[in-house]
Design an enzyme around this catalytic site. Structure first.
Site, PDB file in Angstrom:
ATOM      1  N   MET A 185      -5.895  25.691 -33.790  1.00 32.14           N
ATOM      2  CA  MET A 185      -5.899  24.333 -33.247  1.00 32.14           C
ATOM      3  C   MET A 185      -4.468  23.932 -32.882  1.00 32.14           C
ATOM      4  O   MET A 185      -4.140  22.747 -32.806  1.00 32.14           O
ATOM      5  CB  MET A 185      -6.510  23.354 -34.252  1.00 32.14           C
ATOM      6  CG  MET A 185      -7.974  23.686 -34.544  1.00 32.14           C
ATOM      7  SD  MET A 185      -8.947  22.289 -35.105  1.00 32.14           S
ATOM      8  CE  MET A 185      -8.118  21.903 -36.620  1.00 32.14           C
TER       9      MET A 185
ATOM     10  N   HIS B 254       0.188  31.173 -38.781  1.00 35.52           N
ATOM     11  CA  HIS B 254      -0.474  31.622 -37.546  1.00 35.52           C
ATOM     12  C   HIS B 254       0.230  32.875 -36.993  1.00 35.52           C
ATOM     13  O   HIS B 254      -0.427  33.805 -36.529  1.00 35.52           O
ATOM     14  CB  HIS B 254      -0.394  30.541 -36.468  1.00 35.52           C
ATOM     15  CG  HIS B 254      -1.162  29.285 -36.790  1.00 35.52           C
ATOM     16  ND1 HIS B 254      -0.555  28.092 -37.041  1.00 35.52           N
ATOM     17  CD2 HIS B 254      -2.491  29.057 -36.876  1.00 35.52           C
ATOM     18  CE1 HIS B 254      -1.482  27.167 -37.269  1.00 35.52           C
ATOM     19  NE2 HIS B 254      -2.668  27.724 -37.177  1.00 35.52           N
TER      20      HIS B 254
ATOM     21  N   GLN C  60     -14.004  28.472 -45.057  1.00 39.85           N
ATOM     22  CA  GLN C  60     -14.218  28.699 -43.626  1.00 39.85           C
ATOM     23  C   GLN C  60     -14.361  30.192 -43.333  1.00 39.85           C
ATOM     24  O   GLN C  60     -15.283  30.619 -42.615  1.00 39.85           O
ATOM     25  CB  GLN C  60     -13.038  28.109 -42.851  1.00 39.85           C
ATOM     26  CG  GLN C  60     -12.925  28.570 -41.411  1.00 39.85           C
ATOM     27  CD  GLN C  60     -11.814  27.872 -40.652  1.00 39.85           C
ATOM     28  OE1 GLN C  60     -11.946  26.708 -40.319  1.00 39.85           O
ATOM     29  NE2 GLN C  60     -10.728  28.559 -40.360  1.00 39.85           N
TER      30      GLN C  60
ATOM     31  N   SER D 167      -0.640  23.296 -40.696  1.00 36.32           N
ATOM     32  CA  SER D 167      -0.164  22.379 -39.646  1.00 36.32           C
ATOM     33  C   SER D 167       0.008  20.977 -40.209  1.00 36.32           C
ATOM     34  O   SER D 167       0.836  20.198 -39.758  1.00 36.32           O
ATOM     35  CB  SER D 167      -1.151  22.358 -38.485  1.00 36.32           C
ATOM     36  OG  SER D 167      -1.361  23.668 -38.024  1.00 36.32           O
TER      37      SER D 167
HETATM   38  O1  PAF Z   1      -8.766  27.126 -38.906  1.00 35.72           O
HETATM   39  C1  PAF Z   1      -8.669  26.490 -37.831  1.00 35.72           C
HETATM   40  O2  PAF Z   1      -7.574  26.269 -37.285  1.00 35.72           O
HETATM   41  C2  PAF Z   1      -9.937  25.985 -37.167  1.00 35.72           C
HETATM   42  O3  PAF Z   1     -10.891  25.571 -38.099  1.00 35.72           O
HETATM   43  C3  PAF Z   1     -10.535  26.976 -36.150  1.00 35.72           C
HETATM   44  C4  PAF Z   1     -10.998  28.247 -36.830  1.00 35.72           C
HETATM   45  C5  PAF Z   1      -9.509  27.318 -35.090  1.00 35.72           C
HETATM   46  C6  PAF Z   1     -11.766  26.336 -35.470  1.00 35.72           C
HETATM   47  O4  PAF Z   1     -11.414  25.173 -34.791  1.00 35.72           O
END
Ligand code: PAF
Length: 257
Positions: A28, A35, A151, A184
């Site tokens: 995002m 990242h 997630q 973030s």
């Molecule tokens: O982890 C994230 O940044 C978000 O949940 C993702 C996997 C990009 C989905 O919007």
């Protein structure tokens, strides 16, 4: 030079010219070293690499949280260019949601606890956007960080449940020298909030069990959403002012509950 693609038609043309295996890192934006660790791993294992930058509104149950979510595409672009990314896919809402989110992925167990209990609808939004992005990008491998443990678990389960032809690659949490998991949202903390956030990470890891950690966090004035041991991890969410942070470490209580 990293190519910025915002339309899905253009993406399909660009994709046709990329060599495989294609690796994918969904984000995002507001990128940090966590990242970039995913990107590096992807770079090592894949011939071509695409990173999506899409702040997905359907996973925010609080409109205020969506509004203040940090955004800086120019900086993200510079970082991804430096990391040797081939394509940044940064589509608008209408491109990803031509149906306006009438169609969605709903999971009825794992998504209802912890983050899902505190943020109703959050994982419907996450799973739906991940499914859409995977269908658009069609990567061989997709990279997800272990900081968002629940997630990661749900994405892995969804890919299996829908027989999706992609390998989900889990990547370890990246921490600042004081132990805070990179996120973030850390950018939204002021100096004293940042110091408290490091204390959160230390207390979570110090244990000895979820109940004690919960009590210690409350004693020190944290607003605690949950501390729980599940899936072999000790997972927690706290609020520091109006910034909500999550983290997880290996569990010490009986794993796999
Ligand atoms: O982890 C994230 O940044 C978000 O949940 C993702 C996997 C990009 C989905 O919007």
């Amino acid at each position: 030079m990293t190519r910025l693609v915002t339309s899905l038609d253009e993406w399909q043309k660009v994709r046709a010219g990329l060599s495989g295996p294609l690796g994918f890192v969904p984000t995002m934006g507001a990128l940090h070293d966590g990242h970039l660790a995913l990107v590096r791993r992807c770079r090592e294992e894949c011939a071509s690499l695409v990173v999506s930058v899409f702040v997905n509104p359907t996973q925010f149950n609080d409109p205020g949280d969506l509004e203040k979510y940090p955004r800086d595409l120019d900086r993200d672009r510079e970082l991804l260019d430096g990391a040797g990314v081939d394509v940044i896919l940064a589509p608008g809402f209408d491109a990803i949601y031509p149906d306006g989110f009438r169609y969605r992925v709903v999971e009825s167990e794992t998504s209802r606890v912890l983050e899902g209990a505190d943020r109703p609808g959050h994982f419907d939004g996450v799973l739906t956007v991940v499914m859409r992005l995977l269908n658009v990008v069609r990567p061989a491998r997709a990279y997800f960080g272990e900081k968002d443990w629940q997630q990661l678990l749900l994405v892995g389960e969804m890919v299996e449940a829908f027989f999706m032809d992609v390998e989900i690659v889990p990547c370890p949490i990246v921490r600042a020298p004081d132990g805070l998991a990179l996120s973030s949202r850390n950018a939204l903390l002021d100096t004293s909030g940042r110091a408290r956030a490091a204390q959160f990470a230390r207390l979570l890891a110090a244990g000895p069990d979820a109940q004690t950690v919960d009590a210690k966090l409350r004693e020190r004035g944290f607003e605690v959403d949950y501390v729980e041991e599940r899936w072999g991890r000790r997972l927690a969410a706290v609020r520091i002012g109006d910034v909500r942070l999550i983290d997880n470490v290996p569990a010490t209580e009986s794993p796999g509950q």
